[in-house]
Structure formats: C-alpha cells, structure tokens
Design a protein around this motif. Structure first.
Motif, mmCIF file in Angstrom:
data_model
loop_
_atom_site.group_PDB
_atom_site.id
_atom_site.type_symbol
_atom_site.label_atom_id
_atom_site.label_comp_id
_atom_site.label_asym_id
_atom_site.label_seq_id
_atom_site.Cartn_x
_atom_site.Cartn_y
_atom_site.Cartn_z
ATOM 1 N N ARG A 1 6.083 2.497 -1.296
ATOM 2 C CA ARG A 1 5.157 1.383 -1.130
ATOM 3 C C ARG A 1 5.534 0.568 0.097
ATOM 4 N N THR B 1 -10.354 3.772 1.301
ATOM 5 C CA THR B 1 -10.511 4.947 2.156
ATOM 6 C C THR B 1 -11.345 4.564 3.365
ATOM 7 N N ARG C 1 0.845 -1.193 0.000
ATOM 8 C CA ARG C 1 0.000 0.000 0.000
ATOM 9 C C ARG C 1 0.877 1.239 0.000
ATOM 10 N N GLN C 2 0.283 2.314 -0.493
ATOM 11 C CA GLN C 2 1.051 3.551 -0.636
ATOM 12 C C GLN C 2 0.153 4.748 -0.382
ATOM 13 N N VAL C 3 0.684 5.709 0.382
ATOM 14 C CA VAL C 3 0.006 6.981 0.600
ATOM 15 C C VAL C 3 0.843 8.062 -0.066
ATOM 16 N N PRO C 4 0.221 9.195 -0.398
ATOM 17 C CA PRO C 4 0.966 10.258 -1.089
ATOM 18 C C PRO C 4 2.222 10.677 -0.336
ATOM 19 N N GLY C 5 3.322 10.763 -1.066
ATOM 20 C CA GLY C 5 4.572 11.220 -0.485
ATOM 21 C C GLY C 5 5.414 10.145 0.164
ATOM 22 N N LYS C 6 4.922 8.914 0.160
ATOM 23 C CA LYS C 6 5.676 7.820 0.774
ATOM 24 C C LYS C 6 5.850 6.669 -0.210
ATOM 25 N N GLN D 1 -8.045 2.103 -4.599
ATOM 26 C CA GLN D 1 -8.105 3.016 -3.454
ATOM 27 C C GLN D 1 -8.950 2.416 -2.344
ATOM 28 N N THR E 1 -6.014 3.818 5.239
ATOM 29 C CA THR E 1 -6.317 4.503 3.992
ATOM 30 C C THR E 1 -5.072 4.594 3.121
ATOM 31 N N ALA E 2 -5.192 4.107 1.885
ATOM 32 C CA ALA E 2 -4.048 4.084 0.963
ATOM 33 C C ALA E 2 -4.517 3.519 -0.369
ATOM 34 N N VAL E 3 -3.644 3.604 -1.358
ATOM 35 C CA VAL E 3 -3.828 2.840 -2.580
ATOM 36 C C VAL E 3 -3.171 1.487 -2.364
#
Length: 122
Positions: free
Chosen positions: A44, A119, A37-42, A117, A89-91
C-alpha cells in the motif's frame, strides 16, 4: 471501526473522480484521515492525509492534481482527484486513526476501509 469508501470507478485520462469515506457507525472524531492505494503485487502506497486541525500531506506524484479535505462534524474525508493518469489506477483505501500523530505509513493507521477501485483508461 469500519470505514466505508465510495466514489471509485472508470474514468478516461484527464478526467476527475471524488472519493468519500466515513465510519459505518457513530464514533469519536479521528485525528488523522487519509488515503492509500495499492496495485497487484505491491504494498500500500501513501497518497494523502489530513489532520483534524487541517494540515495536509501528499505524495509527490499527486501534488497539484489531488486535493484532500474533511468534514469533522461528519467524520468524513474526501479525495478530489483531477487530471487523472493511467498510473493512478489502483484500489484506493481509506485509513484513519485517533492517535495524535500524522503518519505516512500503513502502520500509522488502525482503521481501514475495504477499498474502492479506480481505473483510468481510454
């Protein structure tokens, strides 16, 4: 080999979702299938993986809440997510590899899905 995920969406805290992932066409059975999973700015983050014989691994933050499983005949991997938290929450990306290894890093997987996604919010 392209992987196709399904099952993401919006869920309230404490709720459940089930993710699925399969290759888009016929292929040999993957040895390892997993989820990141990945969140914006970080980067995987490893979530869970399962080997062809059925060995499983989880990151500490999801142990006891997420369950990974696979159907080798269908070359499909599932991630049952329960007791979801906002921090989940993540992709979520499906990943798979044919090599006889059981890695926990993105570099250990050569085949990826486009991401779905998830959420968790009230």
């Amino acid at each position: 080999v392209q992987l196709v995920e399904s099952g993401g969406g919006l869920v309230q805290p404490g709720g459940s979702l089930r993710l699925s992932c399969s290759p888009s066409g016929r292929t040999f059975t993957f040895y390892t299938m997993g989820w990141f999973r990945q969140v914006p700015g970080k980067g995987r983050e490893f979530v869970s993986a399962v080997s062809k014989p059925g060995n499983t691994r989880y990151t500490d933050s999801v142990k006891g809440r997420f369950t990974i499983s696979r159907d080798n005949a269908k070359n499909t991997v599932y991630l049952q997510m329960s007791s979801l938290k906002p921090e989940d929450t993540a992709v979520y990306f499906c990943a798979a590899d044919f090599r006889l290894q059981f890695g926990l890093g993105p570099e250990d997987y050569n085949h990826w899905g486009q991401g779905t996604q998830v959420t968790v919010s009230s």
